[in-house]
Design a protein around this motif. Structure first.
Motif, PDB file in Angstrom:
ATOM      1  N   THR A  53       0.733  -1.135   0.061  1.00  0.00           N
ATOM      2  CA  THR A  53       0.042   0.112  -0.112  1.00  0.00           C
ATOM      3  C   THR A  53       0.984   1.263  -0.120  1.00  0.00           C
ATOM      4  OG1 THR A  53      -1.620  -1.270   1.353  1.00  0.00           O
ATOM      5  CG2 THR A  53      -2.030   1.163   1.102  1.00  0.00           C
ATOM      6  N   ALA A  54       1.752   1.193   0.908  1.00  0.00           N
ATOM      7  CA  ALA A  54       2.739   2.373   1.002  1.00  0.00           C
ATOM      8  C   ALA A  54       3.508   2.524  -0.280  1.00  0.00           C
ATOM      9  CB  ALA A  54       3.348   2.525   2.021  1.00  0.00           C
ATOM     10  N   GLY A  55       3.983   1.638  -0.885  1.00  0.00           N
ATOM     11  CA  GLY A  55       4.614   1.814  -2.128  1.00  0.00           C
ATOM     12  C   GLY A  55       3.729   2.325  -3.278  1.00  0.00           C
ATOM     13  N   LEU A  56       2.420   1.828  -3.417  1.00  0.00           N
ATOM     14  CA  LEU A  56       1.438   2.275  -4.279  1.00  0.00           C
ATOM     15  C   LEU A  56       1.218   3.758  -4.060  1.00  0.00           C
ATOM     16  CD1 LEU A  56      -0.640  -0.773  -4.121  1.00  0.00           C
ATOM     17  CD2 LEU A  56       0.590  -0.123  -6.044  1.00  0.00           C
ATOM     18  N   VAL A  57       0.970   4.151  -2.869  1.00  0.00           N
ATOM     19  CA  VAL A  57       0.577   5.470  -2.677  1.00  0.00           C
ATOM     20  C   VAL A  57       1.851   6.262  -3.054  1.00  0.00           C
ATOM     21  CG1 VAL A  57       0.317   7.065  -1.045  1.00  0.00           C
ATOM     22  CG2 VAL A  57      -0.934   5.132  -0.965  1.00  0.00           C
ATOM     23  N   ALA A  58       3.161   6.115  -2.812  1.00  0.00           N
ATOM     24  CA  ALA A  58       4.347   6.592  -3.167  1.00  0.00           C
ATOM     25  C   ALA A  58       4.586   6.838  -4.642  1.00  0.00           C
ATOM     26  CB  ALA A  58       5.549   6.011  -2.525  1.00  0.00           C
ATOM     27  N   LEU A  59       4.062   5.710  -5.411  1.00  0.00           N
ATOM     28  CA  LEU A  59       4.142   5.570  -6.927  1.00  0.00           C
ATOM     29  C   LEU A  59       3.181   6.585  -7.421  1.00  0.00           C
ATOM     30  CD1 LEU A  59       5.103   3.892  -9.317  1.00  0.00           C
ATOM     31  CD2 LEU A  59       2.968   2.516  -9.021  1.00  0.00           C
ATOM     32  N   LEU A  76      -8.046  -3.935  -1.518  1.00  0.00           N
ATOM     33  CA  LEU A  76      -9.255  -3.188  -1.156  1.00  0.00           C
ATOM     34  C   LEU A  76      -9.612  -3.605   0.332  1.00  0.00           C
ATOM     35  CD1 LEU A  76     -11.249  -3.638  -4.485  1.00  0.00           C
ATOM     36  CD2 LEU A  76     -10.626  -1.509  -3.430  1.00  0.00           C
ATOM     37  N   VAL A  77      -9.377  -4.780   0.586  1.00  0.00           N
ATOM     38  CA  VAL A  77      -9.929  -5.428   1.971  1.00  0.00           C
ATOM     39  C   VAL A  77      -8.972  -4.803   3.010  1.00  0.00           C
ATOM     40  CG1 VAL A  77     -10.297  -7.423   3.263  1.00  0.00           C
ATOM     41  CG2 VAL A  77     -11.368  -7.427   1.085  1.00  0.00           C
ATOM     42  N   ALA A  78      -7.832  -4.535   2.505  1.00  0.00           N
ATOM     43  CA  ALA A  78      -6.640  -4.142   3.353  1.00  0.00           C
ATOM     44  C   ALA A  78      -6.707  -2.576   3.446  1.00  0.00           C
ATOM     45  CB  ALA A  78      -5.238  -4.556   2.914  1.00  0.00           C
ATOM     46  N   GLY A  79      -7.596  -1.804   2.792  1.00  0.00           N
ATOM     47  CA  GLY A  79      -7.630  -0.571   2.938  1.00  0.00           C
ATOM     48  C   GLY A  79      -7.039   0.414   2.093  1.00  0.00           C
ATOM     49  N   VAL A  80      -6.630  -0.097   0.661  1.00  0.00           N
ATOM     50  CA  VAL A  80      -6.062   0.805  -0.151  1.00  0.00           C
ATOM     51  C   VAL A  80      -6.512   1.935  -0.333  1.00  0.00           C
ATOM     52  CG1 VAL A  80      -6.337  -0.343  -2.367  1.00  0.00           C
ATOM     53  CG2 VAL A  80      -4.074   0.650  -2.128  1.00  0.00           C
ATOM     54  N   VAL A  81      -7.623   1.991  -0.507  1.00  0.00           N
ATOM     55  CA  VAL A  81      -8.671   3.245  -1.186  1.00  0.00           C
ATOM     56  C   VAL A  81      -8.352   4.234  -0.042  1.00  0.00           C
ATOM     57  CG1 VAL A  81     -10.895   4.055  -1.661  1.00  0.00           C
ATOM     58  CG2 VAL A  81     -10.120   2.052  -2.625  1.00  0.00           C
ATOM     59  N   GLN A  86      -6.321   9.332   2.002  1.00  0.00           N
ATOM     60  CA  GLN A  86      -5.539  10.018   3.107  1.00  0.00           C
ATOM     61  C   GLN A  86      -4.376  10.958   2.515  1.00  0.00           C
ATOM     62  OE1 GLN A  86      -4.702   6.989   5.823  1.00  0.00           O
ATOM     63  NE2 GLN A  86      -6.773   7.033   6.446  1.00  0.00           N
ATOM     64  N   ALA A  87      -3.838  10.268   1.220  1.00  0.00           N
ATOM     65  CA  ALA A  87      -2.653  11.069   0.676  1.00  0.00           C
ATOM     66  C   ALA A  87      -3.318  12.047  -0.472  1.00  0.00           C
ATOM     67  CB  ALA A  87      -1.925  10.072   0.133  1.00  0.00           C
ATOM     68  N   GLY A  88      -4.916  12.378  -0.665  1.00  0.00           N
ATOM     69  CA  GLY A  88      -5.344  13.092  -1.394  1.00  0.00           C
ATOM     70  C   GLY A  88      -5.207  12.648  -2.880  1.00  0.00           C
ATOM     71  N   LEU A  89      -5.453  11.420  -2.996  1.00  0.00           N
ATOM     72  CA  LEU A  89      -4.986  10.974  -4.360  1.00  0.00           C
ATOM     73  C   LEU A  89      -6.522   9.947  -4.888  1.00  0.00           C
ATOM     74  CD1 LEU A  89      -1.562   9.265  -3.840  1.00  0.00           C
ATOM     75  CD2 LEU A  89      -2.119  11.034  -5.529  1.00  0.00           C
ATOM     76  N   LYS A  90      -6.820  10.229  -6.058  1.00  0.00           N
ATOM     77  CA  LYS A  90      -8.393   9.552  -6.415  1.00  0.00           C
ATOM     78  C   LYS A  90      -8.097   8.239  -6.729  1.00  0.00           C
ATOM     79  CE  LYS A  90     -10.150  13.472  -9.239  1.00  0.00           C
ATOM     80  NZ  LYS A  90     -10.631  13.887 -10.412  1.00  0.00           N
TER      81      LYS A  90
END
Ligand code: AMP
Length: 435
Positions: A53-59, A76-81, A86-90
């Motif tokens: 998740t953190a790597g995807l947000v950073a990417l 999704l179940v782990a909360g990626v959305v 929280q990072a302001g990304l759509k």
């Protein structure tokens, strides 16, 4: 516009390919992708795992991604959305709380019964609360389900009570890890299955074209359950009247119910329905994402810009858009690796992809990876060949023609994908039907 697709299977290849069709989309990143997405025009793979998740947000932040679409259920179940928001990304998909609809069958059975949505009668147990007496009092066959995520394998259709009890005990003993901490035991429902997939924006609903998949490994729906060996769209079992019933009795109360329960649902919502002989649309399961392999034939038929539909949903404007579909039928046949769905062998060379690419239709990759110039198998379901036609029958012919040049050691496929629909077409001399 830059799009990120999370995942690396056949569904994600189809999502990436579909998004790349839009003129306004300059680039599609797929994390981590496969050999098919690596070779698709405008599409690039990014070496970030779907679970990171953190790597995807950073990417997404680094690449200034405008829209992310999540393919698989795990993230999704782990909360990626939630993390993207929280990072302001759509990011298009349900948040962690409503994704429980897929993450916990126990949650879903309680939700369905509270909102009076039709489903099989059931009881949920933990190892401590397991009531053998209740099970022994039921009629067989019985269906035993691990409550958590088990990659489509946590469901046993038990012909006898002995088998049902053994299945439940194996789940409690850790056969599917923590997914079996809770077990749902439910009545077996006769009927014909249909996948009903919609987009939701918390309030409004946009139904996608109908589709149907084949879960069993072998022809005639024999052999073990799999993630899906093929699918087609539209599914004639979803008649206009059935469509209305599913919307009224399942989808609308589910979306309203989630909102009322304080967890509004934005994303693809997939209802696995067993249409009873009397037409009752019983919910077998909810998935919080598109189906694989239903997505492959479905997106072959989508004429609208998928990114625009996702953006409309994220803005709560799904009531102001519509989806246009190719009136032709599409049918996808999965080519699976040796050993699937159990011990899968990987690393086999796939031959004939270039010859297949010259034929009509489209091959979507799933468990494949590039090794220099060669494409190797790297997962259970390897490829999905999708054909289009004026009927499900002609789409089926095109899909199987597309497979002819393809070869890898131990390749498994069904030869009868679409047979329910084709039988109906032959019986009434009909074209595909409606969505
Ligand atoms: P699920 O993951 O709950 O959708 O179950 C996987 C597959 O098992 C379904 O696609 C059905 O083919 C079958 N199945 C699940 N529940 C039932 C049921 N109550 N009655 C009959 N078949 C079922």
């Amino acid at each position: 516009m830059k799009v990120l697709i999370i995942g690396g299977g056949g569904r994600e290849h189809a999502l990436a390919w579909s998004c790349a069709q839009a003129a306004r989309v300059s680039q599609v990143l797929v994390a981590p992708g496969n050999a098919g997405t690596a070779r698709e025009p405008k599409v690039h793979n990014a070496a970030v795992a779907a679970e990171d998740t953190a790597g995807l947000v950073a990417l997404a932040a680094r690449e200034r991604v405008d829209l992310t679409i999540v393919g698989p259920e795990g993230p999704l179940v782990a909360g990626v959305v939630d993390a993207f928001e929280q990072a302001g990304l759509k990011c298009f998909g349900p948040r962690r709380a409503p994704a429980q609809l897929e993450g916990s069958k126990a949650f879903t059975k309680e939700f369905l019964s509270r909102h009076r949505i039709p489903t099989a009668r059931s009881a949920t147990f933990t190892q401590a609360s397991f009531d053998e007496g209740w099970v022994r009092a039921q009629r067989t066959p019985l269906v035993v389900k691990a409550s958590g995520l088990a990659a489509g394998k946590g469901v046993v259709i038990a012909a006898s009570l002995t088998e049902a009890l053994a299945a439940a005990r194996a789940m409690f003993a850790g056969q599917f890890g923590a997914a079996g901490n809770e077990v749902v035991v439910e009545e077996f429902l006769p009927g014909e299955e249909a996948s009903f997939i919609v987009m939701a924006d918390g309030e409004h609903i946009l139904p996608l074209a109908s589709s149907q998949d084949h879960k069993r490994l072998q022809d005639g729906d024999a052999g073990p359950n799999t993630g899906g060996m093929g699918a087609y769209s539209p599914a004639p079992v979803v008649t206009p009247a059935q469509h209305q019933r599913i919307m009224r009795e399942v989808i609308e109360p589910a979306v309203r119910g989630l909102c009322a329960d304080g967890m509004p649902y934005t994303g693809f919502l997939y209802a696995g329905i067993m249409v009873a002989p009397d037409g009752t649309p019983n919910v077998l399961e909810f998935n919080c994402r598109l189906g694989d392999p239903e997505t492959q034939p479905l997106l072959m038929r989508l004429e609208s810009d998928l990114t625009a539909l996702c953006e409309a949903a994220l803005a709560g404007r799904l009531d102001q858009v519509s989806a246009a579909w190719d009136p032709r039928a599409a049918l996808g046949v999965v080519m699976a690796a040796a050993g699937y769905p159990d011990q899968v062998r990987t690393g086999d060379v796939i031959e004939g992809l270039a010859r297949a690419a010259a034929l009509p239709g489209k091959i979507f990759h799933a468990g494949t990876r590039l090794a220099g110039d060669r494409v190797l198998t790297s997962g259970g379901r390897v490829l999905c060949a999708v054909g289009l036609g004026d009927s499900v029958g002609t789409a089926q012919t095109q899909a199987y023609q597309l497979i002819e040049p393809i070869h890898f050691r131990g390749m498994q496929l069904r030869r009868d994908i679409g047979y329910h629909a084709i039988r109906r077409e032959r019986a009434c001399g009909a074209a595909p039907g409606r969505d």
